[in-house]
Design an enzyme around this catalytic site. Sequence first.
Site, PDB file in Angstrom:
ATOM      1  CG  HIS A 107       5.949 -29.220   2.516  1.00  0.00           C
ATOM      2  ND1 HIS A 107       6.445 -30.500   2.374  1.00  0.00           N
ATOM      3  CD2 HIS A 107       6.567 -28.715   3.614  1.00  0.00           C
ATOM      4  CE1 HIS A 107       7.314 -30.749   3.339  1.00  0.00           C
ATOM      5  NE2 HIS A 107       7.395 -29.690   4.123  1.00  0.00           N
ATOM      6  CE  LYS A 116     -11.730   2.622   2.137  1.00  0.00           C
ATOM      7  NZ  LYS A 116     -11.287   3.638   3.130  1.00  0.00           N
ATOM      8  CD  GLU A 135      -3.154   0.816   2.092  1.00  0.00           C
ATOM      9  OE1 GLU A 135      -2.954   1.193   3.265  1.00  0.00           O
ATOM     10  OE2 GLU A 135      -4.213   0.280   1.722  1.00  0.00           O
TER      11      GLU A 135
END
Length: 615
Positions: free
Chosen positions: A422, A527, A393
């Site tokens: 893994h 937003k 960010e």
Amino acid sequence: MASISGAAAAAPSSSGASCGLRLRRDHLPRSSHFRLARPSSITDVSRSCSSSSSSPPRSLSSKQSGHADVLAHGAVDKDPIRLWNRYVEWLYQHKQLGLFVDVSRIGFTEEFLRRMEAPMGRAFAAMRELEKGAIANPDEGRMVGHYWLRNPALAPNSFLRDKIETTLERILAFASDVISAKIRPPSSPAGRFTQILSIGIGGSSLGPQFVAEALAPDNPPLMIRFIDNTDPAGIDHQIAQLGPELASTLVIVISKSGGTPETRNGLLEVQKAFRDAGLEFSKQGVAITQENSLLDNTARIEGWLARFPMFDWVGGRTSEMSAVGLLPAALQGIDIKEMLVGAAQMDEETRNTEIKENPAALLALCWYWASDGIGSKDSLLLLSRYLQQLVMESLGKEFDLDGNRVNQGLTVYGNKGSTDQHAYIQQLREGVHNFFVTFIEVLRDRPPGHEWELEPSVTCGDYLFGMLHGTRSALYANDRESITVTVQEVNPRAVGALVALYERAVGLYAYLININAYHQPGVEAGKKAAGEVLALQKRILLVLNEASCKDPAEPLTLDQIADRCHCPEEIEMIYKIIQHMAANDRALIAEGNCGSPRSIKVYLGECNVDDDMNS
Ligand SMILES: O=P(O)(O)OC[C@H]1O[C@H](O)[C@H](O)[C@@H](O)[C@@H]1O
């Protein structure tokens, strides 16, 4: 050992963990991957550390130590003795913090360091101005003051100094009163608060989650859980797990802006749960938000238990040392003063303009080298997600400070322990070479006296160590570069130092690439778009309701709905909204099915004459 794919370093939990960061080398923002492990024993490491601490004073241009000659960018010198010399020459140690940074497996050259001396000098100067109170977040016209949180004397005026100090005093006093049951819920069978329900998202949750996972004791005075999204199932799950303990739950609502939709939704859902349980929310609610925000005013008017301030000069992703991180930590019995001390000690160190004595500068330079300064490369389980926000960010920006389109960024991912072994080490070692790794290493396996050998003279911590260093070697053997950050153990001071180390590294790196690390325009765009979807949904409901109130009810095709909403161009979003509503029995598919979008006809099933529908 943990590896973190997709975010920075795993949160080294008290039980130890490992994580490693990778940055990718393609044209896309790079992914970074964290791995973290503990060495087999403290003795081995302390022996090597004591020898490096007695090494002669270093200089950037020293060749006499014969550090590894780096071949063309990407290929690295693998001569073990030259690598050892490079390791010793560049090993950074913070003695009081017991923290080390090893950058020897990043192939920067003398020429690179010479070239970066001037830009680093400018970055140091800009950082000094930032700490004096300059408007270091020019896009929002704000100061950047998270460093003042751990050293209030640095704040540019006495008003801010006093605000920081009194807030910390209030946090300590409130937490003490809650833990001692001096402050208690009105109708708790336990007669005290036993649970914390934290409602917040992004920087208002990731730091508290990382610190809780890394530092909370096994049996904390209050057990914390999080609602950090607006997903109904997640909210229901947390409330269901609390069950009757809702009556003993302190709800902390965290939102700097005080208006984030996800946090507001979480609050409304939890307040409904309180009503359904016959409990009075205000007696158990705490707000952490900017003064006079919507949330602050709500908490004040409704008479919540307490309110703590957030400051406009502290960003969400750098708020762990504010009330956002300190209040939840203190309520869990975590020594927040030690966190602040660790951060302050690291801050002091990362003001050093001597690159080799400044761990944040070393990280920033390594990131710049590895990503060619254009983000061209990509645990402590939750440290990964915390750093994912802090790094991405801050650095993922479209424009630089001069308005040039740069599309900067470092993509961060990671995990904890040898999990990544893994999962995707295969690709990292042999596949696309578009990353470098940061290992976060915890030396202490278990508290003294708790060691247990799986087999003669081997513990599972040894395996963790082996996995990390084996991976580090295997990657490097294939020209994959890495940094290793080592802490003695996961304690509040070390966690505070790690937070401060990466906050500074991000800040310095941002200056090197000329971007504002402290705003987030891209998030606002998301937003806004989310708001538009909800507005369209309301229009669809109005249109469907009108058609459903006709006699007989009139099922509508998607085209008819789009036409009546006056937005034919939104037909696909209308389809998606209908599909979601139909899946929740809020709209009925009268004809056709969602697999054939053009076939469906939709209605509401009942006419809602409620005026609200027409609001
Ligand atoms: O703390 P709030 O104002 O609720 O914001 C929560 C989050 O919202 C946005 O995603 C911002 O980009 C983040 O930096 C912030 O942490």
